[in-house]
Design a protein around this motif. Structure first.
Motif, mmCIF file in Angstrom:
data_model
loop_
_atom_site.group_PDB
_atom_site.id
_atom_site.type_symbol
_atom_site.label_atom_id
_atom_site.label_comp_id
_atom_site.label_asym_id
_atom_site.label_seq_id
_atom_site.Cartn_x
_atom_site.Cartn_y
_atom_site.Cartn_z
ATOM 1 N N THR A 184 3.850 16.699 -21.096
ATOM 2 C CA THR A 184 4.354 15.485 -21.051
ATOM 3 C C THR A 184 3.675 14.610 -21.834
ATOM 4 N N GLU A 185 2.381 14.456 -21.778
ATOM 5 C CA GLU A 185 1.578 13.481 -22.262
ATOM 6 C C GLU A 185 1.643 14.001 -24.006
ATOM 7 N N THR A 186 1.742 15.216 -24.179
ATOM 8 C CA THR A 186 1.675 15.886 -25.611
ATOM 9 C C THR A 186 2.876 15.014 -26.226
ATOM 10 N N ALA A 187 4.003 15.221 -25.523
ATOM 11 C CA ALA A 187 5.183 14.567 -25.979
ATOM 12 C C ALA A 187 5.577 13.219 -26.434
ATOM 13 N N SER A 230 13.226 6.868 -15.852
ATOM 14 C CA SER A 230 12.975 6.865 -17.244
ATOM 15 C C SER A 230 11.652 6.005 -17.332
ATOM 16 N N ILE A 231 11.055 5.345 -16.553
ATOM 17 C CA ILE A 231 9.861 4.322 -16.402
ATOM 18 C C ILE A 231 8.900 5.360 -16.201
ATOM 19 N N MET A 232 9.058 6.385 -14.988
ATOM 20 C CA MET A 232 8.195 7.382 -14.532
ATOM 21 C C MET A 232 7.987 8.264 -15.457
ATOM 22 N N GLY A 233 9.050 8.527 -16.275
ATOM 23 C CA GLY A 233 8.952 9.926 -17.396
ATOM 24 C C GLY A 233 7.991 9.236 -18.423
ATOM 25 N N ALA A 234 7.904 8.022 -18.551
ATOM 26 C CA ALA A 234 7.332 7.422 -19.975
ATOM 27 C C ALA A 234 5.727 7.297 -19.708
ATOM 28 N N ILE A 235 5.202 7.444 -18.529
ATOM 29 C CA ILE A 235 3.994 7.238 -18.190
ATOM 30 C C ILE A 235 3.044 8.671 -17.862
ATOM 31 N N SER A 236 2.012 9.111 -18.124
ATOM 32 C CA SER A 236 1.105 10.170 -17.780
ATOM 33 C C SER A 236 1.313 10.089 -16.146
ATOM 34 N N MET A 259 0.954 -1.079 0.089
ATOM 35 C CA MET A 259 -0.133 0.159 -0.065
ATOM 36 C C MET A 259 0.846 1.135 0.011
ATOM 37 N N THR A 260 2.189 1.157 0.764
ATOM 38 C CA THR A 260 2.861 2.280 0.776
ATOM 39 C C THR A 260 3.872 2.590 -0.339
ATOM 40 N N PHE A 261 4.774 1.661 -0.726
ATOM 41 C CA PHE A 261 5.595 2.003 -1.711
ATOM 42 C C PHE A 261 5.382 2.567 -2.942
ATOM 43 N N PRO A 262 4.410 2.037 -3.780
ATOM 44 C CA PRO A 262 3.874 2.763 -5.030
ATOM 45 C C PRO A 262 3.559 4.281 -4.813
ATOM 46 N N ALA A 263 3.068 4.529 -3.704
ATOM 47 C CA ALA A 263 2.480 5.756 -3.508
ATOM 48 C C ALA A 263 3.442 6.741 -3.338
ATOM 49 N N THR A 264 4.625 6.395 -2.820
ATOM 50 C CA THR A 264 5.823 7.313 -2.623
ATOM 51 C C THR A 264 6.448 7.899 -3.937
ATOM 52 N N LEU A 265 6.622 7.037 -4.746
ATOM 53 C CA LEU A 265 7.050 7.327 -6.074
ATOM 54 C C LEU A 265 5.999 8.024 -7.037
ATOM 55 N N SER A 266 4.658 7.675 -6.936
ATOM 56 C CA SER A 266 3.898 8.221 -7.720
ATOM 57 C C SER A 266 3.575 9.698 -7.291
ATOM 58 N N LEU A 267 3.697 9.829 -5.970
ATOM 59 C CA LEU A 267 3.330 11.215 -5.381
ATOM 60 C C LEU A 267 4.545 12.105 -5.844
ATOM 61 N N ILE A 268 5.868 11.547 -5.764
ATOM 62 C CA ILE A 268 6.986 12.392 -6.213
ATOM 63 C C ILE A 268 6.717 12.856 -7.699
ATOM 64 N N THR A 269 6.222 11.966 -8.624
ATOM 65 C CA THR A 269 6.231 11.985 -9.943
ATOM 66 C C THR A 269 4.990 13.140 -10.039
ATOM 67 N N ASN A 270 4.098 13.259 -9.540
ATOM 68 C CA ASN A 270 2.881 14.203 -9.304
ATOM 69 C C ASN A 270 3.332 15.758 -8.732
ATOM 70 N N VAL A 271 4.191 15.693 -7.858
ATOM 71 C CA VAL A 271 4.651 17.124 -7.318
ATOM 72 C C VAL A 271 5.894 17.483 -8.038
ATOM 73 N N PHE A 272 6.869 16.859 -8.426
ATOM 74 C CA PHE A 272 7.875 17.242 -9.259
ATOM 75 C C PHE A 272 7.809 16.886 -10.809
ATOM 76 N N THR A 273 7.211 17.782 -11.398
ATOM 77 C CA THR A 273 7.029 17.428 -12.683
ATOM 78 C C THR A 273 7.692 17.929 -13.938
ATOM 79 N N GLU A 274 8.687 18.840 -13.530
ATOM 80 C CA GLU A 274 9.720 19.403 -14.425
ATOM 81 C C GLU A 274 10.785 18.101 -14.551
ATOM 82 N N ARG A 275 11.356 17.907 -15.640
ATOM 83 C CA ARG A 275 12.091 16.882 -15.670
ATOM 84 C C ARG A 275 13.456 16.662 -14.774
#
Length: 558
Positions: free
Chosen positions: A511-514, A376-382, A110-126
């Motif tokens: 990002t999705e457009t790219a 690279s993985i997280m940058g390839a998804i919306s 329950m915990t681990f995927p949420a940590t990385l997905s939140l990072i990806t949503n908060v820090f959006t510039e590459r």
């Protein structure tokens, strides 16, 4: 405005807790034998119950966090982890402890995927995202490598129960930080739940990891092992068919056509195959061959922990500048070189200075591989699907690590057994010889008993034979690990893209457009916000963004 550094600290603490639990318990196994009278099988399940439940439910909870809210899932997971860990410290039987470890695995999923997905949503510039993911990777690697240190220190000062009880206040601190600092985030356009996808993914991962765990004991070619892998393949095929046909799939399997996603996933699998195999082999080498205690063993692994941290942070930044392909390949080459160096120099008297230098090479290689591949993985998804994307990344780590222990452990055990049979003194009684074949630790204990009974020369001969057999098994196992890393480097060169199709931009919309090939071909001017309405996306609270940004209303807290 929420503080992004504080958000990152809260998420890194949660990730540290989950990864620490992965290796923390290993050093306490001998104490559990003495105090809980645990059998070898029960000890195995104290470790594996956590990993099995964790692996089985990663994709499920990654998807559910996208739908129902990542912050809420993270808070619930930390609460489950802390409560189960505290309960584990008060168990009185091995069966109770195994149950507690299984619930801890549930909390980790329950915990681990949420940590990385939140990072990806908060820090959006590459560049910003790469830096944050580099720190996330550093914390994960450091936690895994320092688990034996923390566990060893607690064992030297307290009982084995302290290993579990001590995690509860850490989880409580993480809950408070997440509740105060982390914004609400979820997929605003989440479709109906894909129940068949959730069931099939959980069944596939559970059976695959269970089969990998059990294969060394029953044989990789035994009927039950072959059947387990075959049924796992059938379930995986069923999952793929279901997801391709579903109107709203849990995981869009077409993502794996994107080499930035699939090749990076393979690199993460290889890197964690080598990491867990390394910890499995080196802790035995330090404790049995060199005679160090649990804490001393953990301290001597510090060069790996520190260099993984440095490599992870540097690796993501270098990947932005020089390309993911170059950095990940360099990391895998360093890992392969490390294992070749170990195979060429391993002995019972090798200077620790040389060993430390070898571990620095390995840690840097691991950091340069896993953190940029994760970015690279997280940058390839919306960002809307960041939860399930994070779960895929986490699953590759766990499957790779489980395979590393199982495969390298099997190779080592096979070589150890055959070498010991060939060199065992003929005067050693059959019952003692059988015990010596179980492990090098059992062989050393048998040698001590023989010496105590008035046969010091025979005891010394058995001890020497076991040590030589262990070193031979270690050498062959690390050669296999090095070969896997070398193959991974070749595959990275062939398939891993150097950079995204276009540089990532600060918003999820762009990002999705790219990633949309058609729009890339037809777009001639930078997108203007006024030229089209904002698309639905997952984001942080509106109050956390720059003034004037075109944002949807903030999502309600969950």
């Amino acid at each position: 405005m929420r503080s992004k550094p504080l958000i990152l600290v809260a998420l890194l603490l949660a990730a540290f807790l989950v990864n620490l639990d992965t290796t923390l318990v290993n050093v306490a196994l001998p104490a559990m034998v003495r105090e809980l009278h645990a059998t070898t099988t029960e000890l195995q399940w104290v470790v594996d119950a956590y990993n099995l439940v964790f692996a089985a439910l990663l994709l499920t909870f990654g998807s559910l966090s996208d739908r129902f809210g990542r912050k809420g899932m993270l808070l619930a997971g930390l609460a489950v982890t802390g409560t189960a860990s505290l309960a584990g410290g008060f168990t009185t039987t091995a069966a109770q402890l195994i149950a507690a470890r299984a619930v801890m695995g549930l909390g980790a999923a329950m915990t681990f995927p949420a940590t990385l997905s939140l990072i990806t949503n908060v820090f959006t510039e590459r560049r910003e995202r790469a830096r944050a993911i580099g720190l996330w990777g550093a914390v994960a690697g450091v936690a895994i490598a320092t688990g034996p240190i923390v566990g060893g220190w607690l064992l030297e000062h307290y009982s084995w129960t302290a290993i579990f009880i001590a995690m509860a206040p850490v989880a409580a601190v993480a809950v408070i930080l997440v509740a105060l600092a982390v914004p609400v985030s979820k997929d605003p356009a989440a479709p109906a739940l894909d129940i068949p996808g959730l069931v099939l993914s959980s069944a596939t991962m559970a059976l695959l990891v269970f089969t990998i765990i059990e294969a060394p004991a029953y044989g990789w070619t035994a009927a039950r092992s072959v059947a387990g892998f075959a049924v796992s393949a059938v379930l995986l095929a069923g999952f793929i068919v279901r997801e391709r046909r579903a109107a709203h799939p849990m995981l869009d399997v077409r993502l794996f056509r994107n080499l930035r996603f699939s090749a990076a996933s393979g690199a993460v699998t290889v890197s964690f195959f080598t990491l867990f195999g390394f910890i499995f082999l080196m802790t035995q080498y330090f404790q049995f061959v060199r005679g160090y205690g649990p804490l001393s063993t953990g301290v001597r692994l510090l060069p790996v922990a520190l260099s993984v941290g440095v490599g992870s942070v540097a690796g993501t930044q270098l990947a932005v500048r020089a390309g993911t392909k170059l950095i990940v390949t360099a990391g895998l080459v360093a890992i392969a070189g490390f294992y070749g160096w170990v195979a060429a120099t391993t002995s019972a008297t090798l200077s620790y200075g040389v060993i430390a230098a070898q571990m620095v090479v390995y840690g840097l290689g691991l950091g340069l591989t896993s953190a940029p591949a994760t970015e690279s993985i997280m940058g390839a998804i919306s960002t809307a699907k960041a939860g399930v994307g994070s779960a895929v990344n986490d699953s590759t780590r766990l499957v790779g690590g489980t395979l590393g222990v199982a495969v390298l452990g099997s190779v080592y055990a096979s070589v150890y057994g055959s070498r010991l049979s060939a060199t065992l003194p003929a005067a050693v009684p059959g019952r003692v010889a059988a015990a010596a074949h179980q492990s090098v630790g059992a062989a050393y204990a048998a040698a001590g008993q023989i010496a105590a009974l008035g046969h010091p020369a025979l005891g010394q001969a058995l001890h020497q034979a076991a040590a030589n057999a262990f070193l031979r098994g270690l050498t062959i196992a690390v050669l296999v690990a090095g070969a896997v890393a070398a193959v991974g480097a070749v595959l990275a060169v062939l398939f891993l893209p150097a950079q995204p199709a276009l540089p990532a931009t600060p918003t999820a919309d762009e990002t999705e457009t790219a990633q949309d090939t058609h729009e890339l071909e037809t777009q001639t001017q930078p997108p203007q916000r006024s030229a089209r309405p904002p698309q639905p996306r997952s984001t942080v609270l509106a109050s956390d963004m720059h003034p004037g940004s075109a944002l949807p209303p903030p999502q309600p807290r969950t």
